[in-house]
Write a protein that holds these residues in place. Structure first.
Motif, mmCIF file in Angstrom:
data_model
loop_
_atom_site.group_PDB
_atom_site.id
_atom_site.type_symbol
_atom_site.label_atom_id
_atom_site.label_comp_id
_atom_site.label_asym_id
_atom_site.label_seq_id
_atom_site.Cartn_x
_atom_site.Cartn_y
_atom_site.Cartn_z
ATOM 1 N N GLY B 45 47.913 -17.422 30.794
ATOM 2 C CA GLY B 45 48.459 -16.657 31.927
ATOM 3 C C GLY B 45 49.922 -16.308 31.715
ATOM 4 N N GLU B 46 50.636 -17.161 30.997
ATOM 5 C CA GLU B 46 52.060 -16.899 30.747
ATOM 6 C C GLU B 46 52.230 -15.790 29.708
ATOM 7 O OE1 GLU B 46 51.188 -19.809 32.137
ATOM 8 O OE2 GLU B 46 52.503 -19.057 33.711
ATOM 9 N N LEU B 115 49.688 -26.578 28.513
ATOM 10 C CA LEU B 115 50.166 -26.605 29.905
ATOM 11 C C LEU B 115 51.682 -26.771 29.922
ATOM 12 C CD1 LEU B 115 49.259 -26.592 32.860
ATOM 13 C CD2 LEU B 115 49.124 -29.078 32.754
ATOM 14 N N SER B 118 53.334 -23.613 29.017
ATOM 15 C CA SER B 118 53.234 -22.633 30.095
ATOM 16 C C SER B 118 54.286 -22.921 31.169
ATOM 17 C CB SER B 118 51.825 -22.619 30.676
ATOM 18 O OG SER B 118 51.678 -23.570 31.700
ATOM 19 N N ILE B 119 54.487 -24.184 31.488
ATOM 20 C CA ILE B 119 55.483 -24.521 32.525
ATOM 21 C C ILE B 119 56.885 -24.173 32.036
ATOM 22 C CG2 ILE B 119 56.552 -26.422 33.800
ATOM 23 C CD1 ILE B 119 53.757 -27.760 33.795
ATOM 24 N N ARG B 122 57.375 -20.382 32.066
ATOM 25 C CA ARG B 122 57.458 -19.837 33.418
ATOM 26 C C ARG B 122 58.811 -20.170 34.053
ATOM 27 N NH1 ARG B 122 52.725 -21.607 35.335
ATOM 28 N NH2 ARG B 122 53.625 -23.387 36.383
ATOM 29 N N ALA B 235 55.476 -16.025 38.240
ATOM 30 C CA ALA B 235 54.229 -16.769 38.440
ATOM 31 C C ALA B 235 53.014 -15.855 38.460
ATOM 32 C CB ALA B 235 54.311 -17.575 39.737
ATOM 33 N N PHE B 238 49.359 -16.770 36.984
ATOM 34 C CA PHE B 238 48.479 -17.848 37.440
ATOM 35 C C PHE B 238 47.136 -17.344 37.944
ATOM 36 C CE2 PHE B 238 46.857 -20.683 40.743
ATOM 37 C CZ PHE B 238 46.641 -21.815 39.973
ATOM 38 N N GLY B 241 44.929 -15.765 35.454
ATOM 39 C CA GLY B 241 44.514 -16.821 34.532
ATOM 40 C C GLY B 241 43.316 -17.570 35.087
ATOM 41 N N VAL B 242 43.387 -17.906 36.370
ATOM 42 C CA VAL B 242 42.268 -18.606 37.002
ATOM 43 C C VAL B 242 41.029 -17.726 37.018
ATOM 44 C CG1 VAL B 242 41.416 -19.555 39.187
ATOM 45 C CG2 VAL B 242 43.738 -20.087 38.421
#
Lengths: 237, 309
Positions: B45-46, B115, B118-119, B122, B235, B238, B241-242
């Motif tokens: 997603g990022e 993960l 990605s954090i 972001r 963001a 997200f 991505g989901v």
């Protein structure tokens, strides 16, 4: 005699366990060499180490004089060592044609492909089908054909007869002889010792991660210990 | 029901279809990477978000023509994907045992490492660009809101751009996967990583190529949606991505056509749902589909059983 493959003191350790304790063997140019032994003595580990799928802990592997011990698997295939591995490891979701194409290094050699399809008519018949839909014997043919597509200078075969009907087993061993006649030396790992000794020139017997016996195939076929342990019978049976 | 089948409803279907195409572009990257490594890339997603920001920067500083803009974003996505692979995935791929590529330990480690990346990405983006929505320069945004009338139906020019870009990318992907050597390698590693080693496939290079292709497509999806909706924010990756993850699961985890069909279906369903519920509830559709799929179709709608020879 110049050796195509020279293995010296090859050891492989996995975690705390040592699986191969210093294996040494040679495959001469134009020869068929077989490695015999029961389940779990390290035959497949040896074959995987030769193809670079497992790393050697110590020792050396030389292909045509070049040290390939530390090379990654794809570089080893490029140097001319191809393998028809245990369990066949074909690409079931892909077609027979794609499997053969993947076996080739760079551009596929059309003449070679033609030769392989002549050798295995069933592959020509099923050329556009998914490899996963082939029977076990047909998959074994595909596996060997795929390895031959690399134009190997040495072909490794790991248990090619495993799980095949007796008629197909004979076909596989005839094939080994044909491949040698075409000029490619073969290193063959087998549990079917009788058939392997018949086709091979030289044989090694493995036990507990070591070579315990070696000699010309014809002599080993007459060896009492080999007869007792691997040929399923006694001297005068 | 049928009284709702008016022109507005059809309009919603068209809107849902174009959003679904964007989900599909994101889902393809997920599915490719899952197929080859058997891991979920949480930073996907990022990549989408990076694509949007790279596009925005290009618009502000270079003001390139449309095709050049998409190519710049594609390049940015490829670079980001390769860096991501080196940072979050490669370090966990040094084991050479039988299950080297698909071991459980590797899967769980990269779940967390991706993960983490990605954090970091972001938060870094928030730090640099601010957490607020940033508008796309007016001239560009307006160009994509141009209504094009097809009978009674009004299609935004942006929707046609999305459709065109998506079709070009789907076709290019099919060409790469089925007609090129690297595509053959990608499919080989996905089908049987051990077998791929025996035929001389360079697995490491293949993994990088997979990340490059999947991330390039994800990044283009990001700028497409940014242009279409007119705003981008850190963001923003997200939700798609989901949705893309849900589409991948519905499609059977390793089926690209399955993921594309399910992504479009999901986009359309969400659009239809807004006819009946408030916008906020529409997001629930994806989760509902995920739960229903997992309960009734554990191998996905298009999963013909996992091919693991």
């Amino acid at each position: 005699m110049s050796a195509v493959l020279e293995v010296r003191d090859l050891a492989v350790r996995m975690g705390a366990q040592t699986i191969l304790h210093g294996i040494s063997l040679d495959v001469p140019a134009g020869g068929i060499v077989t490695v015999l032994g029961s389940n779990g003595v390290g035959k497949t580990t040896l074959m995987r180490a030769l193809s670079g799928v497992y790393r050697a802990t110590s020792g050396t592997i030389r292909l045509l004089g070049e040290d390939i011990t530390a090379l990654p698997s794809h570089a080893i295939v490029r140097r001319g060592l191809a393998q028809a591995p245990e369990g066949r490891q074909i690409f079931g979701a892909m077609t027979v044609a794609e499997n053969l194409r993947l076996g080739a290094i760079g551009e596929a050699d059309q003449a070679l492909l033609e030769r392989i399809l002549t050798l295995f008519p069933i592959l020509r018949e099923r050329y556009r089908q998914r490899a996963g839909s082939l029977s076990g014997g047909e998959q074994q043919m595909l596996c060997v054909g795929r390895a031959m597509m690399a134009r190997p200078k040495l072909l490794l075969m790991d248990e090619p007869s495993l799980g095949l009907a007796p008629k197909l087993v004979k076909q596989i061993f005839d094939l080994v002889a044909t491949i040698r006649a075409d000029g490619t030396p073969v290193l063959l790992v087998e549990q079917n010792a009788r058939a392997a000794l018949r086709v091979a020139d030289h044989a090694y017997v493995m036990d507990g991660g070591r070579i315990v016996l070696e000699g010309p195939a014809r002599e080993l076929a007459e060896d009492e210990r080999v007869k007792a342990a691997y040929l399923g019978g006694h001297a005068h049976a | 029901m049928f009284d709702r089948f008016d022109i507005f409803f059809v309009q919603q279907l068209v809107n849902g279809f174009s959003v679904g195409l964007v989900y599909a572009l994101v889902a393809i990257g997920f599915t490719l990477i899952f197929g080859v490594l058997n891991v979920v890339n949480f930073a996907h997603g990022e990549i989408y978000m990076i694509g949007a920001y790279a596009g925005l920067m290009a618009l502000i500083f270079l003001a390139p023509p449309w095709v050049a803009l998409l190519l710049i974003v594609l390049a940015a996505g490829i670079v980001a994907g390769v860096l991501l692979e080196r940072a979050a995935f490669k370090p966990f791929r040094r084991f050479r045992d039988e299950a080297s590529l698909k071991s459980k330990a590797m899967r769980e480690s990269t779940l967390l490492s991706s993960l983490a990346v990605s954090i970091i990405v972001r938060e870094a983006t928030e730090k640099i660009f601010g957490a607020d929505m940033r508008p796309i320069p007016r001239a560009y945004a307006n160009a994509l809101q141009e209504p094009i009338l097809i009978g009674e139906l009004a299609v935004a020019s942006g929707q046609l751009v999305i459709l065109g870009a998506a079709i070009v990318m789907f076709l290019t992907l099919q060409f790469i996967l089925f007609r090129t050597q690297i595509g053959l390698s990608i499919r080989a590693v996905a089908a049987n990583p051990l077998g791929a080693q025996y035929v001389g496939v360079n697995v490491d290079r293949t993994v990088i190529a997979t990340f490059a292709i999947g991330s390039g497509m994800g990044a283009v999806a990001g700028i497409l949606i940014g242009l279409y909706q007119g705003t981008i924010f850190p963001a923003m990756g997200f939700a798609p991505g989901v949705k893309a993850f849900v589409a991948m699961v519905m499609g059977g985890l390793n089926s690209i056509p399955g993921a594309v069909i399910c992504a479009i279906f999901l986009g359309v369903s969400e659009a239809v749902a807004t006819e009946f519920f408030a916008q906020g509830w529409a997001d629930l559709v994806a989760y509902l589909f995920l739960v229903l799929t997992l309960i009734f179709f554990p191998t996905g709608l298009f999963g013909a059983g996992r091919e693991r020879v």
